[in-house]
Design a protein around this motif. Sequence first.
Motif, PDB file in Angstrom:
ATOM      1  N   SER A 100      82.687 -18.885  93.291  1.00 51.72           N
ATOM      2  CA  SER A 100      81.586 -18.530  94.460  1.00 51.72           C
ATOM      3  C   SER A 100      81.086 -17.190  94.279  1.00 51.72           C
ATOM      4  O   SER A 100      81.044 -16.831  93.224  1.00 51.72           O
ATOM      5  N   SER A 101      80.829 -16.622  95.344  1.00 52.14           N
ATOM      6  CA  SER A 101      80.257 -15.317  95.183  1.00 52.14           C
ATOM      7  C   SER A 101      80.729 -14.303  96.310  1.00 52.14           C
ATOM      8  O   SER A 101      81.412 -14.656  97.318  1.00 52.14           O
ATOM      9  N   GLY A 102      80.329 -13.027  96.454  1.00 57.32           N
ATOM     10  CA  GLY A 102      80.761 -12.192  97.326  1.00 57.32           C
ATOM     11  C   GLY A 102      82.387 -11.784  97.433  1.00 57.32           C
ATOM     12  O   GLY A 102      82.892 -11.694  96.335  1.00 57.32           O
ATOM     13  N   ASP A 103      82.719 -11.662  98.653  1.00 55.74           N
ATOM     14  CA  ASP A 103      84.112 -11.093  98.925  1.00 55.74           C
ATOM     15  C   ASP A 103      85.150 -12.121  98.186  1.00 55.74           C
ATOM     16  O   ASP A 103      86.308 -11.712  97.721  1.00 55.74           O
ATOM     17  N   ARG A 104      84.762 -13.487  98.605  1.00 53.73           N
ATOM     18  CA  ARG A 104      85.860 -14.534  97.985  1.00 53.73           C
ATOM     19  C   ARG A 104      85.948 -14.597  96.477  1.00 53.73           C
ATOM     20  O   ARG A 104      87.017 -14.719  96.096  1.00 53.73           O
ATOM     21  N   ARG A 105      84.652 -14.174  95.876  1.00 54.78           N
ATOM     22  CA  ARG A 105      84.970 -14.109  94.438  1.00 54.78           C
ATOM     23  C   ARG A 105      85.744 -12.775  93.973  1.00 54.78           C
ATOM     24  O   ARG A 105      86.413 -13.104  93.112  1.00 54.78           O
ATOM     25  N   LYS A 106      85.445 -11.785  94.611  1.00 57.49           N
ATOM     26  CA  LYS A 106      86.299 -10.439  94.264  1.00 57.49           C
ATOM     27  C   LYS A 106      87.634 -10.750  94.690  1.00 57.49           C
ATOM     28  O   LYS A 106      88.521 -10.487  93.673  1.00 57.49           O
ATOM     29  N   GLU A 107      88.227 -11.342  95.832  1.00 59.58           N
ATOM     30  CA  GLU A 107      89.517 -11.424  95.766  1.00 59.58           C
ATOM     31  C   GLU A 107      90.162 -12.599  94.851  1.00 59.58           C
ATOM     32  O   GLU A 107      91.311 -12.365  94.535  1.00 59.58           O
ATOM     33  N   ALA A 108      89.372 -13.647  94.447  1.00 65.06           N
ATOM     34  CA  ALA A 108      89.888 -14.508  93.739  1.00 65.06           C
ATOM     35  C   ALA A 108      89.981 -13.952  92.231  1.00 65.06           C
ATOM     36  O   ALA A 108      90.728 -14.132  91.513  1.00 65.06           O
ATOM     37  N   ALA A 109      88.907 -12.888  91.854  1.00 65.00           N
ATOM     38  CA  ALA A 109      89.190 -12.523  90.384  1.00 65.00           C
ATOM     39  C   ALA A 109      90.397 -11.606  90.480  1.00 65.00           C
ATOM     40  O   ALA A 109      90.986 -11.348  89.506  1.00 65.00           O
ATOM     41  N   ALA A 110      90.641 -10.711  91.612  1.00 68.65           N
ATOM     42  CA  ALA A 110      91.670  -9.847  91.706  1.00 68.65           C
ATOM     43  C   ALA A 110      93.198 -10.595  91.606  1.00 68.65           C
ATOM     44  O   ALA A 110      94.063 -10.057  90.649  1.00 68.65           O
ATOM     45  N   LYS A 111      93.123 -11.607  92.142  1.00 68.02           N
ATOM     46  CA  LYS A 111      94.419 -12.412  92.310  1.00 68.02           C
ATOM     47  C   LYS A 111      94.503 -13.268  90.805  1.00 68.02           C
ATOM     48  O   LYS A 111      95.753 -13.029  90.415  1.00 68.02           O
ATOM     49  N   SER A 112      93.567 -13.547  90.066  1.00 64.05           N
ATOM     50  CA  SER A 112      93.577 -14.269  88.797  1.00 64.05           C
ATOM     51  C   SER A 112      94.139 -13.200  87.872  1.00 64.05           C
ATOM     52  O   SER A 112      94.781 -13.545  87.094  1.00 64.05           O
ATOM     53  N   ALA A 113      93.505 -12.009  87.987  1.00 64.95           N
ATOM     54  CA  ALA A 113      93.830 -10.929  87.235  1.00 64.95           C
ATOM     55  C   ALA A 113      95.216 -10.554  87.023  1.00 64.95           C
ATOM     56  O   ALA A 113      96.057 -10.478  86.045  1.00 64.95           O
ATOM     57  N   LYS A 114      95.668 -10.405  88.545  1.00 60.97           N
ATOM     58  CA  LYS A 114      97.101 -10.104  88.700  1.00 60.97           C
ATOM     59  C   LYS A 114      97.989 -10.991  87.997  1.00 60.97           C
ATOM     60  O   LYS A 114      99.066 -10.765  87.434  1.00 60.97           O
ATOM     61  N   ALA A 115      97.809 -12.439  88.298  1.00 61.22           N
ATOM     62  CA  ALA A 115      98.592 -13.597  87.635  1.00 61.22           C
ATOM     63  C   ALA A 115      98.578 -13.590  86.182  1.00 61.22           C
ATOM     64  O   ALA A 115      99.677 -13.947  85.584  1.00 61.22           O
ATOM     65  N   VAL A 116      97.394 -13.199  85.327  1.00 59.81           N
ATOM     66  CA  VAL A 116      97.459 -13.012  84.116  1.00 59.81           C
ATOM     67  C   VAL A 116      98.405 -11.957  83.585  1.00 59.81           C
ATOM     68  O   VAL A 116      98.902 -12.381  82.697  1.00 59.81           O
ATOM     69  N   ALA A 117      98.284 -10.951  84.233  1.00 66.17           N
ATOM     70  CA  ALA A 117      99.002  -9.938  83.926  1.00 66.17           C
ATOM     71  C   ALA A 117     100.570  -9.990  83.762  1.00 66.17           C
ATOM     72  O   ALA A 117     101.233  -9.951  82.833  1.00 66.17           O
ATOM     73  N   LYS A 118     100.961 -10.770  85.049  1.00 63.28           N
ATOM     74  CA  LYS A 118     102.227 -11.189  85.308  1.00 63.28           C
ATOM     75  C   LYS A 118     102.705 -12.107  84.019  1.00 63.28           C
ATOM     76  O   LYS A 118     103.886 -12.189  83.645  1.00 63.28           O
ATOM     77  N   ALA A 119     101.807 -13.158  83.969  1.00 62.25           N
ATOM     78  CA  ALA A 119     102.113 -14.147  82.738  1.00 62.25           C
ATOM     79  C   ALA A 119     102.563 -13.631  81.445  1.00 62.25           C
ATOM     80  O   ALA A 119     103.194 -13.961  80.796  1.00 62.25           O
ATOM     81  N   VAL A 120     101.546 -12.459  81.339  1.00 58.01           N
ATOM     82  CA  VAL A 120     101.840 -11.954  79.837  1.00 58.01           C
ATOM     83  C   VAL A 120     103.293 -11.057  79.736  1.00 58.01           C
ATOM     84  O   VAL A 120     104.014 -11.299  78.861  1.00 58.01           O
ATOM     85  N   VAL A 121     103.626 -10.637  80.954  1.00 58.76           N
ATOM     86  CA  VAL A 121     104.852  -9.810  80.995  1.00 58.76           C
ATOM     87  C   VAL A 121     105.957 -10.987  80.743  1.00 58.76           C
ATOM     88  O   VAL A 121     106.913 -10.692  79.980  1.00 58.76           O
ATOM     89  N   TYR A 122     105.848 -12.025  81.649  1.00 60.19           N
ATOM     90  CA  TYR A 122     107.012 -13.075  81.453  1.00 60.19           C
ATOM     91  C   TYR A 122     106.982 -13.435  80.083  1.00 60.19           C
ATOM     92  O   TYR A 122     108.217 -13.960  79.675  1.00 60.19           O
ATOM     93  N   VAL A 123     105.877 -13.927  79.468  1.00 63.81           N
ATOM     94  CA  VAL A 123     105.926 -14.411  78.021  1.00 63.81           C
ATOM     95  C   VAL A 123     106.557 -13.321  77.145  1.00 63.81           C
ATOM     96  O   VAL A 123     107.362 -13.727  76.284  1.00 63.81           O
ATOM     97  N   PHE A 124     106.367 -12.315  77.269  1.00 64.09           N
ATOM     98  CA  PHE A 124     106.863 -11.110  76.159  1.00 64.09           C
ATOM     99  C   PHE A 124     108.169 -11.067  76.487  1.00 64.09           C
ATOM    100  O   PHE A 124     109.069 -10.998  75.612  1.00 64.09           O
ATOM    101  N   LEU A 125     108.864 -11.392  77.874  1.00 60.16           N
ATOM    102  CA  LEU A 125     110.188 -11.323  77.986  1.00 60.16           C
ATOM    103  C   LEU A 125     110.847 -12.449  77.411  1.00 60.16           C
ATOM    104  O   LEU A 125     111.866 -12.491  76.616  1.00 60.16           O
ATOM    105  N   ALA A 126     110.127 -13.766  77.574  1.00 56.07           N
ATOM    106  CA  ALA A 126     110.661 -14.928  76.907  1.00 56.07           C
ATOM    107  C   ALA A 126     110.609 -14.759  75.305  1.00 56.07           C
ATOM    108  O   ALA A 126     111.689 -15.193  74.918  1.00 56.07           O
ATOM    109  N   VAL A 127     109.640 -14.130  74.797  1.00 54.55           N
ATOM    110  CA  VAL A 127     109.707 -14.087  73.259  1.00 54.55           C
ATOM    111  C   VAL A 127     110.965 -13.317  72.970  1.00 54.55           C
ATOM    112  O   VAL A 127     111.746 -13.635  71.920  1.00 54.55           O
ATOM    113  N   THR A 128     111.140 -12.178  73.820  1.00 50.98           N
ATOM    114  CA  THR A 128     112.211 -11.325  73.319  1.00 50.98           C
ATOM    115  C   THR A 128     113.725 -12.029  73.372  1.00 50.98           C
ATOM    116  O   THR A 128     114.417 -11.892  72.826  1.00 50.98           O
ATOM    117  N   ALA A 129     113.867 -12.880  74.298  1.00 51.71           N
ATOM    118  CA  ALA A 129     115.087 -13.480  74.732  1.00 51.71           C
ATOM    119  C   ALA A 129     115.218 -14.508  73.707  1.00 51.71           C
ATOM    120  O   ALA A 129     116.144 -14.639  73.025  1.00 51.71           O
TER     121      ALA A 129
END
Length: 279
Positions: A100-129
């Motif tokens: 989409s566009s406008g504020d909805r797109r910005k909100e979706a992009a911010a939440k998606s970026a946060k989700a990817v960052a968290k997923a990377v952290v969890y994968v890193f911890l899983a690999v360490t385990a």
Amino acid sequence: MGTTSGAGTSAQQAGDSDALEHLARVGLIAYGVVHLLIAWLALQLAWGGGSGSADQSGAMATLAQQPFGQVLLWVLAIGLVALALWQLAVLLRHRAGLRSSGDRRKEAAAKSAKAVAKAVVYVFLAVTAIRFATGGGQSSSGQEQQTVAGVFGWPGGRWLVGLAALVVIGVGAYHVHKGLTSRFLKEIDTAEASAGQRRVIERLGQVGYPAKGIALALVGGLLGWAAITFDASKAGGLDSALHTVLDAPFGKLLLTLVALGIAAFGVFSFARARYPQRT
């Protein structure tokens, strides 16, 4: 329109899958266990009884030494992978918003970026385990310096390390802000909890998030100092950050408070497992 609607429905179903939610509960418990172990190692460091690294690798090493440690590490790894998949499901839920566009797109992009960052952290911890479960785990001591030294050798490497430092400090500041403003309550559904349970959960988050944020900000500060001095030996991870706290005036007391805060964050993760976000 029918195709778009169908894709959106599939994405919503994927994100709201009961099976994925149950696996995510295991992951949140695993995430809480890691933080409790780090808190315990930090307390040992504060009062002179610790010899291991007070960070993720130290937590995994401690778990590996326990009876059935390898089995527990595999359960931990599976839970963390499930938690990463749960975060990636967020991308599916926000796929329509990204188109989409406008504020909805910005909100979706911010939440998606946060989700990817968290997923990377969890994968890193899983690999360490997994590494510790298979006998290949090593202490993280010195690894941060080696990594930073390698980045310094890249074109513009010093600036990249400085940028990474600012990002880590920003994440730490966000955690502090999140705790002080109780924004973490958006990540947990306590509709079925009693009033007393909700108060306890809120206090855990108010203590846990700032403590974790301070630890992350210190890690970022060490990275920044390494970039400023162009000296990789100044960099360090969580273990180095906690040693920095210990070396400060009233270090034992401060490190004890940080450790208790990290423990509170771990218990809050258990509460998230009990009352997971469903929005």
